[in-house]
Design a protein around this motif. Sequence first.
Motif, short mmCIF file in Angstrom:
data_model
loop_
_atom_site.label_atom_id
_atom_site.label_comp_id
_atom_site.label_asym_id
_atom_site.label_seq_id
_atom_site.Cartn_x
_atom_site.Cartn_y
_atom_site.Cartn_z
N PRO A 268 0.63 -1.10 -0.29
CA PRO A 268 0.17 0.01 0.22
C PRO A 268 1.17 2.17 -0.10
O PRO A 268 1.72 1.05 0.27
CB PRO A 268 -1.08 -0.20 1.35
N GLN A 269 0.34 2.23 -0.41
CA GLN A 269 0.98 3.55 -0.91
C GLN A 269 0.48 4.46 0.29
O GLN A 269 1.59 4.90 0.81
CB GLN A 269 0.21 4.24 -1.76
N ARG A 270 0.27 4.33 1.59
CA ARG A 270 -0.81 4.82 2.56
C ARG A 270 -0.94 3.77 3.70
O ARG A 270 -1.65 2.77 3.35
CB ARG A 270 -1.49 5.59 2.66
N ALA A 271 -0.20 3.83 4.32
CA ALA A 271 -0.64 3.63 5.95
C ALA A 271 -1.89 3.16 6.42
O ALA A 271 -3.00 3.85 5.80
CB ALA A 271 0.43 3.78 7.56
N LEU A 275 -2.51 0.39 11.38
CA LEU A 275 -0.78 0.35 11.21
C LEU A 275 -0.64 1.63 12.48
O LEU A 275 0.51 1.64 13.37
CB LEU A 275 -0.20 0.10 10.43
N LEU A 276 -1.12 2.68 11.93
CA LEU A 276 -1.42 3.41 13.38
C LEU A 276 -2.26 3.91 14.53
O LEU A 276 -1.57 5.00 14.60
CB LEU A 276 -2.20 5.16 12.16
N THR A 373 10.44 9.75 17.60
CA THR A 373 9.90 11.18 17.30
C THR A 373 8.83 10.79 19.00
O THR A 373 9.75 10.42 19.66
CB THR A 373 8.75 9.91 16.78
N ALA A 374 7.29 11.29 19.04
CA ALA A 374 6.84 11.89 20.24
C ALA A 374 6.81 10.28 20.69
O ALA A 374 5.72 10.22 21.75
CB ALA A 374 5.56 12.83 20.21
N HIS A 375 6.91 9.10 20.28
CA HIS A 375 6.47 7.93 20.67
C HIS A 375 7.41 7.39 22.11
O HIS A 375 8.42 7.38 22.39
CB HIS A 375 6.65 6.68 20.00
N GLY B 99 5.44 4.00 2.12
CA GLY B 99 4.37 5.00 2.30
C GLY B 99 3.88 4.72 3.67
O GLY B 99 3.78 5.97 4.71
N GLU B 100 3.88 3.75 3.89
CA GLU B 100 3.38 3.41 5.46
C GLU B 100 4.44 4.00 6.18
O GLU B 100 4.15 4.29 7.38
CB GLU B 100 3.47 1.72 6.18
N ASP B 103 3.90 6.99 6.61
CA ASP B 103 2.85 7.85 7.85
C ASP B 103 2.71 7.35 9.60
O ASP B 103 2.21 7.73 9.64
CB ASP B 103 1.77 7.03 6.87
N LEU B 104 3.78 6.57 9.17
CA LEU B 104 3.48 5.83 10.41
C LEU B 104 4.84 6.54 11.11
O LEU B 104 3.93 7.65 12.07
CB LEU B 104 4.40 4.40 10.76
N LEU B 105 5.60 6.93 10.87
CA LEU B 105 6.49 8.34 11.77
C LEU B 105 6.31 9.50 11.40
O LEU B 105 6.12 9.88 12.65
CB LEU B 105 7.97 8.37 10.76
N ARG B 107 2.90 10.24 11.95
CA ARG B 107 1.95 10.68 12.71
C ARG B 107 2.06 10.10 14.42
O ARG B 107 1.57 10.65 15.11
CB ARG B 107 0.88 8.78 12.35
N LEU B 108 3.75 9.43 14.30
CA LEU B 108 4.27 9.26 15.69
C LEU B 108 4.77 10.71 16.06
O LEU B 108 5.28 10.72 17.37
CB LEU B 108 5.12 7.95 15.50
N ARG B 109 5.31 11.72 15.07
CA ARG B 109 5.57 12.55 15.49
C ARG B 109 4.65 13.51 15.92
O ARG B 109 4.76 14.83 16.34
CB ARG B 109 6.61 13.61 13.96
N LEU B 112 1.50 14.75 10.25
CA LEU B 112 1.96 15.33 8.41
C LEU B 112 1.09 16.18 7.72
O LEU B 112 0.12 16.02 8.28
CB LEU B 112 2.14 14.11 8.03
N ARG B 117 3.58 15.86 2.17
CA ARG B 117 4.57 14.79 1.62
C ARG B 117 3.88 14.55 0.63
O ARG B 117 4.97 13.82 -0.47
CB ARG B 117 3.33 14.31 2.75
#
Lengths: 523, 308
Positions: A268-271, A275-276, A373-375, B99-100, B103-105, B107-109, B112, B117
């Motif tokens: 996939p292009q996007r998550a 996943l998020l 990151t903020a994680h 791409g995932e 988005d993941l990084l 989102r965690l920051r 976006l 992007r």
Amino acid sequence: MTGTSTFIRAFLRRDRWLMFWWVLGGTLLYYSQTTTGDIYTTQAEFDRAAKSMEENAAFIAMAGPARALNTVGGQVAWQAMAIGAIVAGLMSMFIIGRHTRAEEESGRDELVRAAAVGRHAPIVAAAAVAAMANIATALLIALSLLSYGLDPVGCLSIGVAHMLTGFAFTGVAMVAAQLTDGTRAMYGITGAVLAASFALRAVGDVAENGLSWLSPIGWGQAMHPFSGERWWPGLISVAATVALVCVAFALFARRDVGAGVWPSRPGPQRAGRGLLNPLGLAWQLQRGSIIGWSVGILLLGLAYGSIGDDVEELMGTSDLTEQMLRPGSSITDSFYAFAVVIIAVIASGFTISSALRPLGEEDAGRVETLLATAHPRRDWLLGHVVMTVLGSVLTLLVGALGLGLGFALVTGDTDAIARYLAPMASYVAPVLLLGALTRLLHGAVPRMAFLAWVGLAFCFVVMFFGELLRFPSVVADVSPFSHIALAPAEDVRWTPVIVVAVVALVLSVAGQVAFRRRDIITN
Amino acid sequence: MVDRMNDVIDIRGLHKAFGCTQALDGLDLTVTAGEVHGFLGPNGAGKSTTIRVLLGLLRADAGTVRLFGGDPWRDAAELHRRLAYVPGDVNLWPTLTGGEVIDLLGRLRGGLDERRRADLVERFELDPTKKGRAYSKGNRQKVALVAALASDVELLVLDEPTSGLDPLMEAVFTECIDDFKDEGSSVLLSSHILAEVERLCDRVSIIRTGRDVETGTLADLRHLTRTSVSAEVAAQPTGLDGLVGVHDLVVEGHRVFFEVDTDHLGAAIDALGRLGIRTLTSQPPTLEELFMRHYGDELPAETVEVDA
């Protein structure tokens, strides 16, 4: 083939310690079983013990067909060959994997391929090194047993059987390495074949229905070392090895370097939302292992369950059976109490590997970017802890359901379906305690985290050979499994379960706190 | 003096040891708001270690480290909302697509900028549908760069971010940093590519064996080095060797070559003018020379230490 010998030398150098430990471990596995002979003072005592083992279906499922168990040679062959075959399989898998698929995946393979080397040189060299490791183990096994004074023909036979089984699994690993473009997937495929081979022979040996002939482990055991050796089953292993290697080369010729026969599709292009969410990444990373283990444990449960109430006829009335029998319970319940423990101990393998996953992520250098990151660190580790706990509960649950379903299918007793849930639930605590121990090692001394496997091996030995080897109870009590009631033969006792669970919680929290206070592993 | 409250990064006397290896040995580093700060040093000098301490991934043994005025070890996650980091070695998950990961990084920051992007993916010519294991080193770096640049942050921490990029992509990177800087944000850029540092950075810090050896604007640092001059003059070139600050003088007929301390460049040019200049080439000191000056004498310096 240009460069093959250079590769072999390079691989041997890279693997010298790895191979040393595998070969030594494999040899000790066999040699240590000779101590069985020292336990009994008279042959009559040995005969009695052998008879009780022969009649014990659970032991047969774990070890193999019972032959000449009243001799040291027979004991060595019986107790060591099935596990030894798994050891040979894993060793061969790792040697093939790290020199073929892992090299292609990392891109290092391209670097060496640009040099003057033949197209087949790396895979031929990897196969040669795996073969050498198996030959070395076989040789040491035979020599060590010979030095103990066992029959030379039997020593030769057990060595050859171990070697040929290792060869067959080398062939399996070589085929698996051609199928996918990921090393992890290749290990998964090979591991599944190993597990299936073990399950086939376990069911085949207990039910004596010929299923063992479908398993490479069964072929090795069919050579009957120390109990009227026969050599022709070795030809099956040889034929299977030749066939597998030919298939591997044919597949290799048809694929691009770096790719697998099964093409890697674009993703996939996007998550996705999955996943998020906070647990998304941990689930994504662990789900393959959770599903794989659950399926494996379910099959194992079904295999044991399908022995049904035949157990009564198989168990006999020996001392050992008496020991296993709990007052006021049936032979069937006693057998299934042991089956529950066996499944729980095997499922601990998932728990430990899952608890080691965050360490693997650190070692692979994937944690740095995430934790910048903020994680928060705490949440990152917690995500993996949740996966370990939920995955462990799930694998145990499906194991219990498999037992019940298998039993119900064979006997028509539908009440059995839920019978093993509560007994299995009581083993969640010791299984999670092994996971918590792993987590503490990961948090406090990450370089020593592999010692968690030693913990599992210890529990395994205490559980299955503790009474046989007459461990003092102080030592046996160190294993958390020792404190849990053998349900359904006994009533489930929840107090020790809660105590073990609390210890697990304390160790886990200590590990998580230690992780937050140390440096991230960077390279 | 600079207002301390304006410092995005303020490191004083930082020490960090791994076992018996002293990685950082009293390092100072300051990055003020709105500046692009170059962080230079040879391999193993401690650049990555400094950055990892700054990000709270490693714990400082001694010294103070302030990030946005806060403690990066204690408040790591909170402070990380305001920055984005691109490591020198980008390692991706083999089964996740580029791409995932972006988005993941993101989102965690904390989110976006969607338009940015899309724009960055296009500018960097990144295929976001490939799996992590299929990317080359340069493409892995692009994934991390897109994720970092598309985040809405005040500080970029970049550890040799272009080491895997081709020259075209390096140019794209330079443009992106320019855009980022125009918004008043700050950058800490660790790099080996001196041209890139010269082009992008307002100030540089040079570190070696775990301590900073030089900090300042490029103009400041140029005073510490020499300009090379080559000229052809009308008269017979004499008397140049007597000038203060002139070194390595070579005379070939009417042509002269020499190096001059940048502070004395004016006097040297005056002297050439009196001889009648026909052609004149003057090469300003490059960062390479600064670099060589600090690292070129590595061996002798260590020998002295051993003798002492």
